[in-house]
Design a protein around this motif. Structure first.
Motif, PDB file in Angstrom:
ATOM      1  N   ILE A 146       0.838  -1.204   0.000  1.00  0.00           N
ATOM      2  CA  ILE A 146       0.000   0.000   0.000  1.00  0.00           C
ATOM      3  C   ILE A 146       0.869   1.249   0.000  1.00  0.00           C
ATOM      4  N   LEU A 147       1.912   1.221   0.818  1.00  0.00           N
ATOM      5  CA  LEU A 147       2.771   2.395   1.002  1.00  0.00           C
ATOM      6  C   LEU A 147       3.901   2.481  -0.020  1.00  0.00           C
ATOM      7  N   ALA A 148       4.023   1.471  -0.885  1.00  0.00           N
ATOM      8  CA  ALA A 148       5.130   1.403  -1.842  1.00  0.00           C
ATOM      9  C   ALA A 148       6.467   1.556  -1.125  1.00  0.00           C
ATOM     10  N   ASN A 149       6.595   0.846  -0.011  1.00  0.00           N
ATOM     11  CA  ASN A 149       7.794   0.927   0.821  1.00  0.00           C
ATOM     12  C   ASN A 149       8.705  -0.260   0.506  1.00  0.00           C
ATOM     13  N   THR A 150       9.672  -0.049  -0.364  1.00  0.00           N
ATOM     14  CA  THR A 150      10.538  -1.143  -0.803  1.00  0.00           C
ATOM     15  C   THR A 150      12.025  -0.866  -0.588  1.00  0.00           C
ATOM     16  N   THR A 151      12.384   0.376  -0.299  1.00  0.00           N
ATOM     17  CA  THR A 151      13.799   0.739  -0.205  1.00  0.00           C
ATOM     18  C   THR A 151      14.176   1.028   1.243  1.00  0.00           C
ATOM     19  N   PRO A 152      15.063   0.212   1.836  1.00  0.00           N
ATOM     20  CA  PRO A 152      15.492   0.486   3.217  1.00  0.00           C
ATOM     21  C   PRO A 152      16.194   1.844   3.321  1.00  0.00           C
ATOM     22  N   TYR A 153      16.089   2.459   4.474  1.00  0.00           N
ATOM     23  CA  TYR A 153      16.732   3.758   4.683  1.00  0.00           C
ATOM     24  C   TYR A 153      17.178   3.840   6.138  1.00  0.00           C
ATOM     25  N   SER A 154      18.069   4.760   6.422  1.00  0.00           N
ATOM     26  CA  SER A 154      18.553   4.962   7.795  1.00  0.00           C
ATOM     27  C   SER A 154      17.511   5.720   8.600  1.00  0.00           C
ATOM     28  N   ALA A 155      17.511   5.454   9.910  1.00  0.00           N
ATOM     29  CA  ALA A 155      16.554   6.129  10.796  1.00  0.00           C
ATOM     30  C   ALA A 155      16.679   7.644  10.669  1.00  0.00           C
TER      31      ALA A 155
END
Length: 259
Positions: A146-155
């Motif tokens: 739903i969120l198109a969240n596929t790329t890890p990122y730093s906090a």
């Protein structure tokens, strides 16, 4: 000679031992033996778009603030980007750790994204690929598609989603374990799909599909038709939930050339 030309299927006439309107059996009033070179077309399809954009398969957000890994559930339902943002904000703040600080979720209607902000630089929204290493247990049923969240990122203190996808199903699949020759192949690996149905209607509308292509038939030669079984599935093989709404279609039988 083909013993019957058309069978009308309606999930309201499912057998008593059927699981649901999208996973059901139909007992025909008489059995029919199909002769050689019989093809079956699926037509007159009528399916209500009554499933929820967010359901029990995609309603969990996995995230971190400070040193705490947190899971946030939202209730199944139909959402706009505004109601999704406000619901997610309330749920994240309700199940956060005491003294963590307040999460804010803001819709960006220009980019059709959600922006989540937090008081310090410890906010992290986990992708599906990161969940096993964090000790979360499958099935994850995450909101990441739903969120198109596929790329890890730093906090950080801010996270922005990809393009929000609230039209979660582009196609539906009619499946039967006892019709055809199992000579189709879906993206999920299923061999018993008898029809792909494009979702060409909006929520609270009806999908109508009467398209028949000459080559798009299921070979039912020499099959005895008595109890028929059907499922309505999504791309991943999950059985659809129409929220107690019925659906219907027709089976059209005709002679086809010998292969």
């Amino acid at each position: 000679m083909i013993p019957i030309r058309k069978i009308y299927i309606d999930s309201r006439f499912k057998s008593k031992d059927s699981a649901s309107d999208t996973n059901f059996k139909i007992d025909l009033p008489e059995t029919c033996l199909m002769p050689s070179n019989t093809g079956m077309f699926i037509t007159d399809i009528s399916i209500p778009v009554s499933w929820y954009a967010i359901d029990d398969t995609n309603n969990i957000l996995y995230w971190k603030a400070k040193t705490n890994n947190i899971t946030t559930h939202i209730s199944p339902g139909d959402y706009s980007i505004y109601t999704l943002g406000s619901t997610l904000q309330t749920a994240m703040n309700n199940n956060g750790i005491a003294g963590m600080g307040t999460v804010t979720v803001t819709p960006d209607i220009i980019t059709n994204t959600l922006i989540i902000t937090y008081p310090d630089n410890t906010l992290k929204i986990y992708t599906d690929a990161e969940l096993p290493a964090q000790g979360f247990t499958a099935p994850y049923n995450s909101m990441n598609k739903i969120l198109a969240n596929t790329t890890p990122y730093s906090a950080n203190n801010k996270w922005q989603s990809g393009y929000i996808n609230l039209h979660t199903h582009r196609n539906l699949y009619i499946v039967s374990p006892n019709l055809g020759r199992f000579d189709t192949l879906s993206a999920s690996g299923a061999r018993n799909v008898i029809k792909k149905v494009p979702v060409n209607a909006n929520y609270n509308e009806i999908i109508y599909d009467q398209v028949i292509l000459p080559s798009d038939y299921v070979d039912v030669s020499k099959q005895m038709l008595g109890r028929l079984e059907f499922q309505l599935q999504d791309l991943y093989g999950n059985i659809m939930d129409l929220n107690d709404n019925y659906w219907s279609f027709s089976l059209l039988f005709t002679k086809v050339p010998e292969e």
